[in-house]
Design a protein around this motif. Structure first.
Motif, short mmCIF file in Angstrom:
data_model
loop_
_atom_site.label_atom_id
_atom_site.label_comp_id
_atom_site.label_asym_id
_atom_site.label_seq_id
_atom_site.Cartn_x
_atom_site.Cartn_y
_atom_site.Cartn_z
N GLY A 16 26.43 14.56 -42.81
CA GLY A 16 25.43 15.03 -43.76
C GLY A 16 24.04 14.52 -43.47
O GLY A 16 23.24 14.35 -44.40
N MET A 17 23.74 14.25 -42.21
CA MET A 17 22.44 13.71 -41.82
C MET A 17 21.80 14.62 -40.76
O MET A 17 21.39 14.16 -39.69
CB MET A 17 22.60 12.30 -41.24
N VAL A 18 21.72 15.91 -41.04
CA VAL A 18 21.30 16.89 -40.02
C VAL A 18 19.86 16.66 -39.57
O VAL A 18 19.57 16.62 -38.38
CB VAL A 18 21.46 18.32 -40.57
N VAL A 19 18.94 16.50 -40.50
CA VAL A 19 17.53 16.31 -40.13
C VAL A 19 17.00 15.00 -40.71
O VAL A 19 15.82 14.88 -41.03
CB VAL A 19 16.66 17.50 -40.62
N ALA A 37 23.45 10.08 -47.80
CA ALA A 37 23.15 10.46 -49.17
C ALA A 37 22.70 9.27 -50.02
O ALA A 37 21.98 9.42 -51.01
CB ALA A 37 24.37 11.12 -49.81
N GLU A 38 23.10 8.04 -49.63
CA GLU A 38 22.73 6.85 -50.39
C GLU A 38 21.44 6.21 -49.86
O GLU A 38 21.02 5.16 -50.37
CB GLU A 38 23.86 5.82 -50.33
N GLY A 39 20.82 6.82 -48.87
CA GLY A 39 19.60 6.27 -48.31
C GLY A 39 19.83 5.19 -47.28
O GLY A 39 18.88 4.53 -46.82
N LYS A 40 21.09 4.96 -46.88
CA LYS A 40 21.41 3.97 -45.85
C LYS A 40 21.43 4.67 -44.48
O LYS A 40 21.53 5.88 -44.39
CB LYS A 40 22.79 3.35 -46.11
N THR A 41 21.34 3.87 -43.42
CA THR A 41 21.35 4.44 -42.08
C THR A 41 22.26 3.63 -41.15
O THR A 41 22.26 2.39 -41.20
CB THR A 41 19.93 4.48 -41.48
N PRO A 42 23.04 4.30 -40.31
CA PRO A 42 23.85 3.59 -39.31
C PRO A 42 23.05 3.19 -38.07
O PRO A 42 23.57 2.54 -37.18
CB PRO A 42 24.93 4.61 -38.96
#
Length: 470
Positions: free
Chosen positions: A445-448, A453-458
């Protein structure tokens, strides 16, 4: 034998004893000495005709045993603690003997069961602490050149110049080989490994990528105490304790077999700690968790417990005691999430370049917060999330290193600015890399956007792993 007394022994401050020095020879010697005193020696005493005790559990510096009288149980505990003190000079064990009430069975059930009463009394003794020991100060004495704390009593040969050492350090140095490497070699012929016992931590770092970096790993089985508390039969208690200890050791030996150099510091009961080349740590963690599940299944354990793993990536010169303390903090963060979410396996890791004294949570609030004060990382990670981070790390590894590191800076902007910068960064990638990143983001769910969705990033998690082989 009709048991009339329950004895529990608990070695105190094991980490303080084992990691009191930064020299691997001292750490290895302390670990070997502790294992031989609290497992080999205690079990031998239990089996002797003098005590005739029934072993319930013995490992990890702890022992639980049943005796036919309170007098025998107390005599065993006194002698076991005295032997430990004599061999190690400084290590101590707390103990308690709980008499049987009526016809109750071990371990019993409820809040006032036999074993619950025993542990409650033992914990009370541990909180009260031992009586202070008499110490002597000699202003003319020479201090130990290993620990710098106790008075030196003998010269220890090291190279051409002997080093003056105290009795405690001499006892550690007197252990020729580490207990755990020896056990590893005997287990299925060392799993076909060609590993050798390292002379020091620098030798482990020499086999790492990047050179000089190692990973300190601390792992612990989740919720075992709560699970054991639900057991009301002695055979079930012994079977679960044995299954966990054997599964943990078997999984550990199998997972570490691919490393040319490693050192297992401690392994007993439901926990273990070790150090290995930094680039092998992530693969070790995944392999260990898979092997642990298979081992527990082979032991016939229904619904096996999960495991928490804390990993600290640091230079081989980094203080071992501090690294293990950070790994413990990471372990606690995993356990907090496990309790709240009921997830089984959890992994947390930290990269350190200098000595830090801040709690991990405070450190991350300072390091991994965006310009609009959003927390950016979701560590600790469950096994699926960790696999996703490793996948992203693999994608980034196939890009020019400068391009991958540019992504690290992008996520620290404001949320909307970061999305704009990310889209531009994505457009500048070569075809294959761009498609891999899009496919990775689309599946989550991180296309662009670099955020979920929770504002976190891997991204931050992946780039930190990238430096150590992903």
């Amino acid at each position: 034998m009709e048991p009339q007394a329950l004895a529990i022994l608990d070695t105190q401050a094991i980490h303080d004893y084992v990691f009191s020095s930064n020299e691997l020879a001292q750490i290895r010697g302390a670990s070997a000495l502790l294992h031989r005193c609290t497992v080999t020696e205690w079990e031998r005493l239990l089996r002797s005709k003098t005590f005739g005790g029934e072993r319930v559990f013995c490992g990890g510096g702890n022992a639980v045993a049943l005796f036919d009288s309170t007098i025998r149980a107390e005599a065993f505990c006194r002698l076991a603690e005295r032997r430990l003190r004599h061999k190690t000079v400084v290590a101590r064990a707390a103990w308690h003997v709980e008499p049987r009430r009526g016809a109750e069975e071990f371990p019993g059930e409820g809040a006032d069961s036999w074993i619950t009463r025993a542990f409650r009394a033992l914990n009370r003794k541990k909180r009260e602490g031992a009586a202070p020991e008499r110490s002597e100060f000699n202003p003319y004495a020479k201090f130990c050149e290993w620990c710098g704390v106790r008075t030196a009593s003998r010269a220890w040969p090291k190279g051409t110049t002997p080093r003056w050492t105290c009795a405690a350090c001499a006892a550690r140095l007197g252990q020729v080989r580490g207990a755990w490497f020896e056990k590893f070699q005997r287990s299925a012929q060392g799993h076909g490994s060609t590993a050798r016992e390292p002379a020091d931590l620098n030798e482990i770092g020499e086999h790492a990528r990047p050179a000089g970096y190692v990973a300190f790993v601390y792992l612990d089985v989740n919720g075992l105490g709560h699970r054991i508390a639900q057991i009301t039969r002695q055979d079930e208690y012994e079977a679960l304790s044995r299954s966990v200890a054997e599964s943990l050791q078997g999984a550990l030996f199998g997972a570490v077999a691919g490393a040319a150099r490693f050192e297992i510091f401690l392994c007993g009961g439901d926990e273990a700690s070790l150090v290995l080349p930094a680039n092998l740590a992530a693969e070790f963690a995944v392999s260990f968790l898979g092997r642990f599940d298979k081992e527990m299944e082979a032991h016939g354990v229904a619904e096996p417990p999960g495991v928490s793993i804390g990993m600290v990536y640091a230079h081989s010169h980094f203080p071992v005691r501090m690294a293990i303390r950070h790994a413990e903090d990471l372990l606690r963060s995993c356990k907090r999430r496990a309790q709240g979410s009921k997830e089984r396996h959890l992994i947390d890791y930290l990269v350190v370049s200098n000595a830090i004294e801040q709690p991990i949570e405070e450190l991350r609030k300072e390091q991994f917060v965006s310009a609009d004060e959003r927390p950016l990382t979701s560590r600790p990670l469950n096994l699926a999330e960790f696999a996703g981070v490793r996948e992203l790390s693999g994608i980034l590894a196939r890009m020019p290193r400068q391009r991958a590191h540019a992504l690290y800076d992008i996520v620290f902007g404001g949320r909307y600015q970061s999305v704009v910068d990310y889209c531009y960064w994505l457009s500048r990638l070569e075809g294959d890399s761009r498609e891999e990143m899009r496919a990775y983001g689309k599946a989550r769910g991180m296309v662009v956007s670099p955020f979920d969705a929770e504002g976190k990033t891997p991204v931050l998690d992946a780039i930190e792993l990238l430096e150590f082989g992903g």
